[in-house]
Design a protein around this motif. Sequence first.
Motif, mmCIF file in Angstrom:
data_model
loop_
_atom_site.group_PDB
_atom_site.id
_atom_site.type_symbol
_atom_site.label_atom_id
_atom_site.label_comp_id
_atom_site.label_asym_id
_atom_site.label_seq_id
_atom_site.Cartn_x
_atom_site.Cartn_y
_atom_site.Cartn_z
ATOM 1 N N ARG A 1 -1.552 1.006 -0.372
ATOM 2 C CA ARG A 1 -2.858 0.362 -0.539
ATOM 3 C C ARG A 1 -2.748 -1.113 -0.173
ATOM 4 N N TRP A 2 -1.655 -1.743 -0.624
ATOM 5 C CA TRP A 2 -1.352 -3.117 -0.238
ATOM 6 C C TRP A 2 0.004 -3.096 0.428
ATOM 7 N N ARG A 3 0.118 -3.783 1.537
ATOM 8 C CA ARG A 3 1.342 -3.765 2.322
ATOM 9 C C ARG A 3 2.234 -4.962 1.967
ATOM 10 N N PRO A 4 3.543 -4.848 2.181
ATOM 11 C CA PRO A 4 4.420 -5.999 1.948
ATOM 12 C C PRO A 4 3.957 -7.219 2.727
ATOM 13 N N GLY A 5 3.925 -8.356 2.042
ATOM 14 C CA GLY A 5 3.462 -9.589 2.657
ATOM 15 C C GLY A 5 1.979 -9.836 2.486
ATOM 16 N N GLU A 6 1.221 -8.826 2.031
ATOM 17 C CA GLU A 6 -0.225 -8.994 1.835
ATOM 18 C C GLU A 6 -0.517 -9.477 0.417
ATOM 19 N N ALA A 7 -1.647 -10.135 0.257
ATOM 20 C CA ALA A 7 -2.098 -10.560 -1.058
ATOM 21 C C ALA A 7 -2.797 -9.416 -1.768
ATOM 22 N N ILE A 8 -2.589 -9.307 -3.063
ATOM 23 C CA ILE A 8 -3.354 -8.355 -3.860
ATOM 24 C C ILE A 8 -4.664 -9.034 -4.277
ATOM 25 N N PRO A 9 -5.650 -8.270 -4.753
ATOM 26 C CA PRO A 9 -6.880 -8.897 -5.231
ATOM 27 C C PRO A 9 -6.604 -9.875 -6.374
ATOM 28 N N THR A 10 -7.546 -10.766 -6.612
ATOM 29 C CA THR A 10 -7.401 -11.715 -7.717
ATOM 30 C C THR A 10 -7.373 -10.970 -9.042
ATOM 31 N N GLU A 11 -6.852 -11.637 -10.055
ATOM 32 C CA GLU A 11 -6.817 -11.023 -11.382
ATOM 33 C C GLU A 11 -8.218 -10.695 -11.877
ATOM 34 N N ALA A 12 -9.190 -11.535 -11.542
ATOM 35 C CA ALA A 12 -10.571 -11.258 -11.945
ATOM 36 C C ALA A 12 -11.097 -9.999 -11.252
ATOM 37 N N ALA A 13 -10.763 -9.851 -9.963
ATOM 38 C CA ALA A 13 -11.217 -8.663 -9.238
ATOM 39 C C ALA A 13 -10.558 -7.405 -9.780
#
Length: 243
Positions: free
Chosen positions: A28-40
């Motif tokens: 769903r998220w790839r290495p080096g990518e940002a995850i959604p914010t904690e609020a999201a």
Amino acid sequence: MNTLPGDARLPRYQQLRDHMVEQIANNRWRPGEAIPTEAALASEFQMSVGTVRKAVDVLVAEGVLERQQGRGTFIRRPQFQSSLFRFFRFESANGARVVPESRILSIEPLPAPSAVAAALGLAAQAEVIRIVRLRLLGAQPVLAEEIWLARQTFQPLLEVELDRKGPLLYPIYETLCGQVVAYAEETLTAESVDAVQGRLLQLPEGSPVVVIERLARDYAGKPLEWRRSRGHAQHFRYRIDIR
């Protein structure tokens, strides 16, 4: 409330941690990518920002995620390129560090030997891929590697010329098969080389070699690769930083 898969008896932050690891392992998220914010994430999973932050803190402590000041939280990409130098000293005549050349001797599908099936968590006689690879300094073999992978997961490797893809296998696993090695466990032993491995390493049978056994896993802990690397004892070194 959004119900997360897994053990409902665990604290909510631990349930979220486990779910996020599965999501990362499933790309769903790839290495080096940002995850959604904690609020999201809090909105998506219908939990407090504090609970999300606790789950993220655990993943940062485990080395799965990394926070970058002013940019966000990212999937950490492990670096394995220097792992050989923890155990072996490969240097040129002037003392500069040298990365050995990689040469694949064979890649073939076959039924898994019992030790391989056990290491990779496969059924007995499941189809696996065995890669035999040499690492050389000039024309001199210094490491002989046997690499084992589940065929069902890594079938694309049988359909390309791996030597044309570069010397590092883990980026190839990711590009061709969608499999990311997140961490690995290594065991170090020594043995006398047998006739087969001796021919590969150009050593007399019975010569001492150092053996590094590695079990590599994805972010969720699933075994991906089992390898045994045998190297000339003369190149062996062991380094650890004690603080």
